[in-house]
Design a protein around this motif. Structure first.
Motif, PDB file in Angstrom:
ATOM      1  N   ALA A  78     -24.448  -6.130 -13.911  1.00 25.65           N
ATOM      2  CA  ALA A  78     -24.442  -6.601 -12.526  1.00 25.65           C
ATOM      3  C   ALA A  78     -23.035  -6.587 -11.971  1.00 25.65           C
ATOM      4  CB  ALA A  78     -25.027  -8.007 -12.432  1.00 25.65           C
ATOM      5  N   ALA A  79     -22.958  -6.361 -10.670  1.00 26.49           N
ATOM      6  CA  ALA A  79     -21.678  -6.384  -9.967  1.00 26.49           C
ATOM      7  C   ALA A  79     -21.788  -7.351  -8.801  1.00 26.49           C
ATOM      8  CB  ALA A  79     -21.314  -4.985  -9.466  1.00 26.49           C
ATOM      9  N   VAL A  80     -20.903  -8.332  -8.788  1.00 26.36           N
ATOM     10  CA  VAL A  80     -20.873  -9.328  -7.728  1.00 26.36           C
ATOM     11  C   VAL A  80     -19.645  -9.048  -6.863  1.00 26.36           C
ATOM     12  CG1 VAL A  80     -20.794 -11.780  -7.165  1.00 26.36           C
ATOM     13  CG2 VAL A  80     -21.997 -11.013  -9.216  1.00 26.36           C
ATOM     14  N   ARG A  81     -19.867  -8.687  -5.613  1.00 30.87           N
ATOM     15  CA  ARG A  81     -18.748  -8.311  -4.733  1.00 30.87           C
ATOM     16  C   ARG A  81     -18.724  -9.239  -3.516  1.00 30.87           C
ATOM     17  NH1 ARG A  81     -17.908  -4.957  -0.320  1.00 30.87           N
ATOM     18  NH2 ARG A  81     -20.111  -4.329  -0.301  1.00 30.87           N
ATOM     19  N   LEU A  82     -17.602  -9.943  -3.395  1.00 32.78           N
ATOM     20  CA  LEU A  82     -17.355 -10.775  -2.221  1.00 32.78           C
ATOM     21  C   LEU A  82     -16.665  -9.922  -1.162  1.00 32.78           C
ATOM     22  CD1 LEU A  82     -15.965 -13.953  -4.036  1.00 32.78           C
ATOM     23  CD2 LEU A  82     -18.304 -13.544  -3.292  1.00 32.78           C
ATOM     24  N   TRP A  83     -17.064 -10.088   0.094  1.00 26.99           N
ATOM     25  CA  TRP A  83     -16.474  -9.285   1.155  1.00 26.99           C
ATOM     26  C   TRP A  83     -16.426 -10.092   2.445  1.00 26.99           C
ATOM     27  CZ3 TRP A  83     -19.864  -8.950   5.146  1.00 26.99           C
ATOM     28  CH2 TRP A  83     -21.228  -9.116   4.847  1.00 26.99           C
ATOM     29  N   SER A  84     -15.609  -9.642   3.362  1.00 28.61           N
ATOM     30  CA  SER A  84     -15.485 -10.308   4.660  1.00 28.61           C
ATOM     31  C   SER A  84     -14.977  -9.322   5.689  1.00 28.61           C
ATOM     32  CB  SER A  84     -14.544 -11.518   4.568  1.00 28.61           C
ATOM     33  OG  SER A  84     -13.224 -11.104   4.255  1.00 28.61           O
ATOM     34  N   THR A  85     -15.373  -9.541   6.947  1.00 24.43           N
ATOM     35  CA  THR A  85     -14.885  -8.784   8.090  1.00 24.43           C
ATOM     36  C   THR A  85     -14.443  -9.778   9.158  1.00 24.43           C
ATOM     37  OG1 THR A  85     -17.062  -8.667   9.145  1.00 24.43           O
ATOM     38  CG2 THR A  85     -16.517  -6.936   7.553  1.00 24.43           C
ATOM     39  N   ASP A  86     -14.102  -9.242  10.318  1.00 27.41           N
ATOM     40  CA  ASP A  86     -13.696 -10.139  11.405  1.00 27.41           C
ATOM     41  C   ASP A  86     -14.857 -10.972  11.925  1.00 27.41           C
ATOM     42  OD1 ASP A  86     -11.151  -9.139  11.226  1.00 27.41           O
ATOM     43  OD2 ASP A  86     -11.431  -7.642  12.818  1.00 27.41           O
ATOM     44  N   ASP A  87     -16.075 -10.443  11.779  1.00 23.86           N
ATOM     45  CA  ASP A  87     -17.239 -11.111  12.358  1.00 23.86           C
ATOM     46  C   ASP A  87     -18.054 -11.905  11.349  1.00 23.86           C
ATOM     47  OD1 ASP A  87     -16.611 -10.013  14.838  1.00 23.86           O
ATOM     48  OD2 ASP A  87     -17.758  -8.188  14.401  1.00 23.86           O
ATOM     49  N   ASP A  88     -18.074 -11.496  10.094  1.00 21.48           N
ATOM     50  CA  ASP A  88     -18.912 -12.187   9.115  1.00 21.48           C
ATOM     51  C   ASP A  88     -18.329 -12.035   7.726  1.00 21.48           C
ATOM     52  OD1 ASP A  88     -19.451  -9.509   8.633  1.00 21.48           O
ATOM     53  OD2 ASP A  88     -21.376  -9.553   9.658  1.00 21.48           O
ATOM     54  N   PHE A  89     -18.952 -12.730   6.801  1.00 19.97           N
ATOM     55  CA  PHE A  89     -18.585 -12.646   5.388  1.00 19.97           C
ATOM     56  C   PHE A  89     -19.864 -12.743   4.572  1.00 19.97           C
ATOM     57  CE2 PHE A  89     -18.702 -17.142   6.333  1.00 19.97           C
ATOM     58  CZ  PHE A  89     -19.334 -17.697   5.219  1.00 19.97           C
ATOM     59  N   GLY A  90     -19.744 -12.463   3.288  1.00 21.78           N
ATOM     60  CA  GLY A  90     -20.929 -12.547   2.454  1.00 21.78           C
ATOM     61  C   GLY A  90     -20.669 -12.077   1.049  1.00 21.78           C
ATOM     62  N   VAL A  91     -21.760 -11.809   0.333  1.00 16.73           N
ATOM     63  CA  VAL A  91     -21.689 -11.374  -1.055  1.00 16.73           C
ATOM     64  C   VAL A  91     -22.794 -10.352  -1.287  1.00 16.73           C
ATOM     65  CG1 VAL A  91     -23.154 -13.266  -1.845  1.00 16.73           C
ATOM     66  CG2 VAL A  91     -21.636 -12.140  -3.463  1.00 16.73           C
ATOM     67  N   THR A  92     -22.515  -9.377  -2.126  1.00 19.65           N
ATOM     68  CA  THR A  92     -23.489  -8.367  -2.510  1.00 19.65           C
ATOM     69  C   THR A  92     -23.594  -8.370  -4.026  1.00 19.65           C
ATOM     70  OG1 THR A  92     -22.945  -6.991  -0.603  1.00 19.65           O
ATOM     71  CG2 THR A  92     -24.109  -5.931  -2.430  1.00 19.65           C
ATOM     72  N   VAL A  93     -24.796  -8.577  -4.533  1.00 23.87           N
ATOM     73  CA  VAL A  93     -25.049  -8.576  -5.976  1.00 23.87           C
ATOM     74  C   VAL A  93     -25.938  -7.378  -6.276  1.00 23.87           C
ATOM     75  CG1 VAL A  93     -25.908  -9.878  -7.946  1.00 23.87           C
ATOM     76  CG2 VAL A  93     -24.887 -11.087  -6.004  1.00 23.87           C
ATOM     77  N   THR A  94     -25.418  -6.472  -7.099  1.00 24.97           N
ATOM     78  CA  THR A  94     -26.139  -5.250  -7.437  1.00 24.97           C
ATOM     79  C   THR A  94     -26.274  -5.147  -8.943  1.00 24.97           C
ATOM     80  OG1 THR A  94     -25.136  -4.183  -5.504  1.00 24.97           O
ATOM     81  CG2 THR A  94     -26.235  -2.754  -7.099  1.00 24.97           C
ATOM     82  N   ASN A  95     -27.441  -4.810  -9.421  1.00 19.06           N
ATOM     83  CA  ASN A  95     -27.634  -4.620 -10.858  1.00 19.06           C
ATOM     84  C   ASN A  95     -28.211  -3.235 -11.122  1.00 19.06           C
ATOM     85  OD1 ASN A  95     -30.249  -6.233  -9.853  1.00 19.06           O
ATOM     86  ND2 ASN A  95     -30.862  -4.942 -11.586  1.00 19.06           N
ATOM     87  N   THR A  96     -27.956  -2.750 -12.324  1.00 22.17           N
ATOM     88  CA  THR A  96     -28.474  -1.448 -12.724  1.00 22.17           C
ATOM     89  C   THR A  96     -29.903  -1.589 -13.211  1.00 22.17           C
ATOM     90  OG1 THR A  96     -27.621  -1.740 -14.972  1.00 22.17           O
ATOM     91  CG2 THR A  96     -26.149  -0.712 -13.353  1.00 22.17           C
ATOM     92  N   ALA A  97     -30.486  -0.468 -13.588  1.00 27.25           N
ATOM     93  CA  ALA A  97     -31.854  -0.485 -14.097  1.00 27.25           C
ATOM     94  C   ALA A  97     -31.897  -1.160 -15.466  1.00 27.25           C
ATOM     95  CB  ALA A  97     -32.391   0.931 -14.186  1.00 27.25           C
TER      96      ALA A  97
END
Length: 372
Positions: free
Chosen positions: A303-322
């Motif tokens: 799994a890859a947990v990526r925190l991110w942000s822009t000028d308008d919003d922020f969030g997190v994306t969690v992606t896992n392999t098969a």
């Protein structure tokens, strides 16, 4: 609480009726003089009828009308008129009764032709008696209005008590929903980790006793998850939007969550400082639920947990392999992603979950940086 009753309201009704009949009888006795037996009998009947004025107010008033026609009395018809006004809401009926009382009092007895001078005094008596009749009517209407107001106040108090009960039930429902969410987010995360690790230990163990111990641990964990699912469903059944409880995890706890998740996971990126506590909590719970689902449904996946942000919003994306091996049949409450979407909506954001092209899965939380 109801106000204490006045002293006159505590007097028994039969006693009041007896006093009214006695006063009417005294009024008749004073004005009898040389009245005939017929007049005396009619007046006595009108006085006796006052004992039934509460049950038959109109009939009793009609029974008292002949007495003022023959004698110069006012108490009996006034008492009957007061009772009628207290119980009746027909204003026209009360006006007609007042006019009849005035006519009975002003009409000469016996009913014979009178001179013009006597007709003038008859008209004066009629007007005077009509004005007098308005007093018991107004007093009876006042008593009726006071009784209606007291009943209305009781209804308002009962309504307020009902509203307080509904408010307490709503607060309890919100607490139950919050408890259900926290049980799912926290307890199922830990118990599912125990079940996954026990399953792996059962496969890797060589000695029969170790295999049996790992199997027992895994079976107990599965049973616990199943009981937790039923408990969460029960608690959420009466719940609504949840209020938040303290203490709650923040972004500072993310690193520990990822490293102790029991899977090969990597945390990258960062979020700007100054994110509010609800936003931090939403990010944490999203990562926690996503990693829990990876352990349950994608054994062996990374799994890859990526925190991110822009000028308008922020969030997190969690992606896992098969997944690389079959998943364990662990029970689920099916409320994890539903709860995450509710959290995101409360913050004005969104939560997306979808499969990836390589057979994995992706969860994306997006929260406005400056909510309206």
């Amino acid at each position: 609480m109801t106000a204490p009753r006045a002293w006159w309201a505590r007097i028994p009704a039969p006693a009041v009726d007896a006093v009214v009949v006695a006063i009417a009888a005294v009024d008749v006795w004073i004005n009898l003089w040389d009245a005939s037996p017929l007049v005396t009998a009619v007046a006595a009947a009108g006085c006796a009828a006052l004992a039934l004025r509460r049950r038959f107010p109109l009939a009793v008033f009609v029974c008292t009308l002949p007495a003022p026609l023959m004698l110069d009395i006012v108490f009996a018809p006034c008492a009957a008129l007061f009772t009628l006004a207290e119980r009746s809401r027909n204003r026209r009926l009360l006006v007609v009764c007042a006019v009849l009382f005035a006519l009975a009092s002003a009409a000469p007895w016996p009913l014979t032709d009178v001179s013009s001078h006597e007709r003038t005094w008859t008209l004066v008596d009629f007007i005077y008696t009509l004005a007098t009749a308005t007093a018991p009517i107004l007093l009876g209407q006042l008593v009726q209005a006071r009784r209606d107001l007291a009943g209305r106040l009781v209804e308002i108090e009962e309504s307020r008590e009902h509203e307080r009960l509904l408010h307490s039930q709503a607060v309890l429902a919100r607490e139950r929903a919050q408890l259900a969410r926290e049980m799912h987010d926290v307890v199922s995360h830990q118990v599912s980790l125990i079940a996954v690790q026990a399953g792996a230990l059962q496969v890797a163990a060589k000695e029969p006793e170790f295999k049996e111990g790992a199997r027992t641990i895994r079976a107990l964990s599965v049973d616990t998850l199943d009981e937790l699912r039923h408990m969460v469903t029960l608690l959420r059944a009466s719940g609504g939007r949840a209020t938040e409880l303290t203490p709650q995890p923040t972004l500072a706890d993310l690193h520990k969550l990822v490293t102790t998740s029991g899977i090969d996971a990597e945390l990258t990126g960062e979020l700007p400082p100054g994110i509010g506590t609800p936003g931090q909590r939403a990010v944490y719970r999203t990562v926690q639920e996503a990693l829990t689902n990876v352990r349950k449904h994608a054994p062996g996946a990374t799994a890859a947990v990526r925190l991110w942000s822009t000028d308008d919003d922020f969030g997190v994306t969690v992606t896992n392999t098969a997944p690389t091996r079959p998943s364990l049949p662990l029970p689920g409450s099916r409320q994890g992603l539903v709860g995450l979407r509710e959290r995101a909506e409360l913050l004005g954001g969104t939560l997306e979950s979808r499969p990836t092209s390589d057979g994995g899965y992706e969860v994306i939380l997006r929260v406005p940086a400056h909510p309206d």
